[in-house]
Write a protein that holds these residues in place. Structure first.
Motif, mmCIF file in Angstrom:
data_model
loop_
_atom_site.group_PDB
_atom_site.id
_atom_site.type_symbol
_atom_site.label_atom_id
_atom_site.label_comp_id
_atom_site.label_asym_id
_atom_site.label_seq_id
_atom_site.Cartn_x
_atom_site.Cartn_y
_atom_site.Cartn_z
ATOM 1 N N GLY A 118 6.641 14.770 2.336
ATOM 2 C CA GLY A 118 5.958 16.014 1.984
ATOM 3 C C GLY A 118 5.013 16.489 3.073
ATOM 4 N N GLY A 119 5.225 15.988 4.312
ATOM 5 C CA GLY A 119 4.349 16.389 5.426
ATOM 6 C C GLY A 119 3.035 15.636 5.473
ATOM 7 N N CYS A 120 2.958 14.518 4.732
ATOM 8 C CA CYS A 120 1.695 13.770 4.666
ATOM 9 C C CYS A 120 1.444 12.965 5.946
ATOM 10 C CB CYS A 120 1.723 12.831 3.470
ATOM 11 S SG CYS A 120 0.238 11.835 3.317
ATOM 12 N N ARG A 121 0.252 13.142 6.509
ATOM 13 C CA ARG A 121 -0.186 12.477 7.726
ATOM 14 C C ARG A 121 -1.109 11.331 7.325
ATOM 15 N NH1 ARG A 121 -4.485 13.940 10.773
ATOM 16 N NH2 ARG A 121 -4.989 15.819 9.602
ATOM 17 N N VAL A 122 -0.885 10.137 7.891
ATOM 18 C CA VAL A 122 -1.748 8.989 7.574
ATOM 19 C C VAL A 122 -2.818 8.871 8.653
ATOM 20 C CG1 VAL A 122 -1.838 6.485 7.245
ATOM 21 C CG2 VAL A 122 0.137 7.783 6.416
ATOM 22 N N LEU A 157 0.852 -1.186 0.000
ATOM 23 C CA LEU A 157 0.000 0.000 0.000
ATOM 24 C C LEU A 157 0.894 1.243 0.000
ATOM 25 C CD1 LEU A 157 -2.973 0.733 0.038
ATOM 26 C CD2 LEU A 157 -2.932 0.694 2.538
ATOM 27 N N GLY A 158 1.963 1.188 0.792
ATOM 28 C CA GLY A 158 2.914 2.307 0.846
ATOM 29 C C GLY A 158 3.639 2.527 -0.472
ATOM 30 N N THR A 159 3.978 1.421 -1.161
ATOM 31 C CA THR A 159 4.680 1.534 -2.448
ATOM 32 C C THR A 159 3.830 2.308 -3.457
ATOM 33 O OG1 THR A 159 5.773 -0.563 -2.046
ATOM 34 C CG2 THR A 159 5.748 0.218 -4.329
ATOM 35 N N ILE A 219 3.579 6.849 -4.936
ATOM 36 C CA ILE A 219 3.402 7.434 -6.271
ATOM 37 C C ILE A 219 2.396 8.581 -6.216
ATOM 38 C CG2 ILE A 219 2.468 6.986 -8.576
ATOM 39 C CD1 ILE A 219 3.504 4.143 -8.363
ATOM 40 N N LEU A 220 1.254 8.295 -5.580
ATOM 41 C CA LEU A 220 0.183 9.297 -5.561
ATOM 42 C C LEU A 220 0.558 10.473 -4.669
ATOM 43 C CD1 LEU A 220 -2.797 6.788 -5.347
ATOM 44 C CD2 LEU A 220 -1.733 7.790 -7.371
ATOM 45 N N VAL A 221 1.234 10.185 -3.561
ATOM 46 C CA VAL A 221 1.667 11.254 -2.652
ATOM 47 C C VAL A 221 2.727 12.127 -3.343
ATOM 48 C CG1 VAL A 221 2.905 11.714 -0.491
ATOM 49 C CG2 VAL A 221 1.009 10.065 -0.532
ATOM 50 N N SER A 222 3.601 11.511 -4.139
ATOM 51 C CA SER A 222 4.602 12.286 -4.881
ATOM 52 C C SER A 222 3.934 13.209 -5.896
ATOM 53 C CB SER A 222 5.569 11.359 -5.615
ATOM 54 O OG SER A 222 6.329 10.628 -4.690
ATOM 55 N N MET A 223 2.873 12.713 -6.522
ATOM 56 C CA MET A 223 2.172 13.522 -7.520
ATOM 57 C C MET A 223 1.325 14.606 -6.870
ATOM 58 S SD MET A 223 1.690 14.050 -10.745
ATOM 59 C CE MET A 223 0.811 15.529 -11.249
ATOM 60 N N LEU A 224 0.589 14.256 -5.800
ATOM 61 C CA LEU A 224 -0.428 15.172 -5.263
ATOM 62 C C LEU A 224 0.034 15.972 -4.056
ATOM 63 C CD1 LEU A 224 -3.494 12.728 -5.387
ATOM 64 C CD2 LEU A 224 -2.946 14.520 -7.032
ATOM 65 N N ASN A 225 1.035 15.459 -3.317
ATOM 66 C CA ASN A 225 1.497 16.108 -2.081
ATOM 67 C C ASN A 225 0.339 16.460 -1.131
ATOM 68 O OD1 ASN A 225 2.953 19.309 -1.192
ATOM 69 N ND2 ASN A 225 3.274 17.365 -0.194
ATOM 70 N N PRO A 226 -0.432 15.438 -0.715
ATOM 71 C CA PRO A 226 -1.558 15.724 0.191
ATOM 72 C C PRO A 226 -1.078 16.002 1.618
ATOM 73 C CG PRO A 226 -1.370 13.369 -0.145
ATOM 74 C CD PRO A 226 -0.330 14.019 -1.038
ATOM 75 N N ALA A 276 10.294 6.247 2.842
ATOM 76 C CA ALA A 276 11.481 5.808 2.100
ATOM 77 C C ALA A 276 11.375 6.196 0.628
ATOM 78 C CB ALA A 276 11.646 4.300 2.227
ATOM 79 N N ARG A 277 10.156 6.215 0.084
ATOM 80 C CA ARG A 277 10.001 6.369 -1.363
ATOM 81 C C ARG A 277 9.656 7.769 -1.837
ATOM 82 N NH1 ARG A 277 9.554 1.774 -4.401
ATOM 83 N NH2 ARG A 277 9.725 -0.169 -3.229
ATOM 84 N N VAL A 278 9.048 8.570 -0.986
ATOM 85 C CA VAL A 278 8.699 9.928 -1.410
ATOM 86 C C VAL A 278 9.925 10.816 -1.234
ATOM 87 C CG1 VAL A 278 7.236 11.932 -0.956
ATOM 88 C CG2 VAL A 278 6.265 9.630 -0.886
ATOM 89 N N LEU A 279 10.320 11.489 -2.308
ATOM 90 C CA LEU A 279 11.545 12.279 -2.281
ATOM 91 C C LEU A 279 11.424 13.492 -1.355
ATOM 92 C CD1 LEU A 279 14.069 11.649 -3.983
ATOM 93 C CD2 LEU A 279 13.396 13.497 -5.518
ATOM 94 N N ALA A 280 10.213 14.085 -1.276
ATOM 95 C CA ALA A 280 10.023 15.272 -0.433
ATOM 96 C C ALA A 280 10.263 14.898 1.028
ATOM 97 C CB ALA A 280 8.619 15.822 -0.620
#
Lengths: 431, 431
Positions: free
Chosen positions: B377-381, B330-332, B336-343, B369-373
């Motif tokens: 990117g500050g994303c909270r789960v 799910l994280g993998t 991708i989506l978090v990198s694109m959308l930065n939620p 590990a996978r999101v470059l930001a």
């Protein structure tokens, strides 16, 4: 929405300034988007009362952002003095930082080009401080051009190929520049003597997406995805007619989509990232042996791409095969983004556009095969016509937008040139 | 923006209706979002003149959407008769179509639940026509409940787990229902005798994302990504505070992200699609042997998930390992989506939420590990608290929104029950 301070509710001084600025912005945008119209017409359309509209137009005229046009008899037979957009003295500056050059573009208020320049620059070897010095010099040159011509810079936007935290202007990571945590906005501001106009830093692909939006067909540009090819691959999207910025400005970072766990190692440490199969290096490796002149590290990107295009045009099977392979991988990754975003238009920028003739077929086939929505959700693939100038154009336009958001950024009287005849900075903030 | 038809410009009759509707909508939203206020206050805030505001409030009162509240002395010492939201008679209906059930939810104008019901339904074996018959029956029951209580349905939204063309209401593809090109809106409209209130069809995950947005922390909900687990995986996103719909309403289709070219075959024909590693079947296969009672096809999804949760709570290593494996995959894909959308927020819905305790750790590790930001990117789960009711809640809220967009959808006088005492349909359109 129009606000009119009326006796029913008393507003604080700060509220009143905010309301005033909001209304100035609304009137200015209306004149830009809808064309010249009379004060009475503006009042009718905005719901502001006529006295308020007259006062707003007077202030915008003082700031030379609007002027009286030629009186015409309206279709209703009433004579009306139209007000029209002016602002010839106001300029927006955009500068793009790339691994090998700085590019600057100055636009006037109507969006026409005032000047464009390019300075070669080995960004990696110079390091952030060296690049900042060159940037400050280039901004000063732009100020000169603005002062020699129209007059006042309204804003400056720096485009960087990396992750930029939008509200601080800090470049978090820019792999191709070798940057990490560079406070670009603050540092440049310091070198420029704290200019009071808005100085912004943005991701290059996001700014390029804004530029593509500005030149795209209004009928379907509200859902637009840009993919731009360079050393890596950059992404930017417009959704619902607005740039998709994300929570911190980090949107569109698509270079490391994990397309193949068994794939090539990537600079980021993972394997099979998208940029390992669609970046310039992937194309070059497939298209030519290492001792081929087209691989000469001394060649600039544009020369290298031009040579590959020449070979493809001459029918060279290896070159065409390499481009087609990039196209297919581009389609594989694009299918993910198209499935998520369902854009009307996928614009291909950077080197993808130059080799678009051979790239688009395999890309489109892959897209249609992989996107579940019928006909790839109606997505049309299109080649950018802006070339490498897209990011800088998006930057200059963003700088101008600041004035439409807050017309009080432009001073009421034209500023005098500073003693050395160089930098002319607009006093910012409400005056 | 407030419009006031003033003498400076004559508007056509159609323009005037549009302006009137726009202003009614603006006043109604203001009362919902900002609370009760006087007519003078509304005039001051909107820039509409007081006579216009009085006339708008009178019309909204005729439609019973607002009412006079208790007069209070304002802070300025002026007595002001406040106007407040009413609309107790107006309801929004949402219905979700799933592979095994229909769920209906009726909300009143303030968003409180009026009724909720669930009808088991073997959607695949019934086929589209059979499902449409049941749907029409369930809508009629909802009409009864509305007529017995508050009075008038303002709109109906059907949530479907598939690709829905938003402007036609055609379900293009719904693999879990076995549907392709089903004109759901038109067919249901026909069975309901062409109701004049807005009948919409939407993707279930998109409507669920709207519901999550409506209950999320206003501080950071404007950039929200929902991933919901079921047979497959559904996605929905809010960007810039608005649902990301895409060009045709096909956004958020994430089940077939190609994560592993060497992976398991997917029902779509490709290999290694995201849903093959995070769908319910992937979890079950990893967690239990085929003859394990938890795999019994007779079990409903909720019972199956409850049993897996029991096992994990009891410390069963195989179950926990299986959930953790789903979490990592799910994280993998989420990266991708978090990198694109930065939620700001990634909400986990459906079965992901039920097993969230064991899922979130591996997911978050993979994301970081996978999101470059930096910091993903500050994303909270965050785990959804809406359970399987999210889509139907989003549907009912969307139905109510139609009235805030166009208050003239609600008739001026309360409608009489029809002769058979059943369906009560609101005359729609401008009256």
């Amino acid at each position: 929405m129009g606000y009119d301070a009326q006796p029913g509710r008393r507003l604080s001084a700060a509220d009143q300034l905010g309301v005033r600025r909001h209304n100035l912005s609304m009137v200015l945008r209306r004149l830009r988007d809808e064309g010249p119209r009379s004060r009475a017409g503006i009042a009718a359309e905005t719901g502001l009362n006529k006295a308020t509209v007259s006062s707003l137009v007077a202030e915008l005229t003082d700031r030379a952002l609007v002027r009286d046009g030629t009186a015409e008899r309206s279709s209703m037979g009433r004579p009306g003095q139209p007000v029209e957009l002016d602002g010839r003295h106001v300029c927006g500056i955009g500068i793009a930082v790339d691994a090998d050059a700085l590019t600057a573009l100055v636009l006037n208020f109507r969006g026409d080009e005032v000047s464009r320049s390019r300075v070669p620059l080995p960004a990696r070897s110079l390091g952030p401080d060296g690049v900042l010095d060159r940037l400050a010099e280039l901004v000063a040159e732009c100020h000169d051009r603005v002062a020699a011509g129209p007059g006042v810079p309204a804003g400056l936007t720096i485009a960087v190929p990396g992750l930029v935290e939008s509200h601080t202007g800090v470049v978090a990571v820019a792999p191709n520049l070798g940057w990490r945590s560079v406070p670009l906005a603050d540092e440049l501001s310091g070198r420029l003597g704290q200019p009071t106009y808005p100085l912004r830093v943005g991701n290059a692909a996001n700014l390029a997406a804004l530029a593509e939006y500005s030149v795209a067909d209004p009928a379907d540009r509200d859902e637009l995805l840009l993919l731009t090819g360079d050393t890596g691959i950059g992404g930017g999207a417009v959704t619902g007619g607005r740039l998709l910025r994300g929570a911190r400005g980090f949107s569109g970072e698509v270079g490391h989509l994990p397309l193949d766990p068994a794939g090539l190692p990537c600079a980021c440490g993972a394997r099979g990232c998208w940029q390992t199969v669609v970046g310039m290096k992937a194309l070059l490796t497939a298209a030519a042996d290492p001792d081929d002149p087209v691989c000469d590290p001394a060649l600039g990107r544009d020369e290298r791409v031009a040579e590959l295009v020449r070979r493809a045009e001459a029918g060279d099977a290896r070159t065409i095969g390499a481009i087609e392979r990039v196209g297919a991988w581009l389609g594989t990754g694009a299918a993910i983004l198209v499935s998520m975003l369902n854009p009307h238009v996928l614009v291909l920028g950077g080197y993808f556009s130059a080799v678009g003739r051979w790239l688009t077929g395999p890309l489109t086939r892959e897209l249609h095969a992989r996107v579940l929505a019928p006909g790839a959700g109606g997505c049309r693939v299109q080649l950018s016509t802006l070339g490498s100038g897209a990011a800088v154009l998006g930057g200059a336009r963003t700088a101008l937008d600041a004035v439409f958001d807050d017309p009080t950024l432009v001073p009421k009287t034209a500023p005098e040139p500073s003693p050395d005849g160089r930098a002319v900075l607009a006093p910012g903030g409400p005056s």
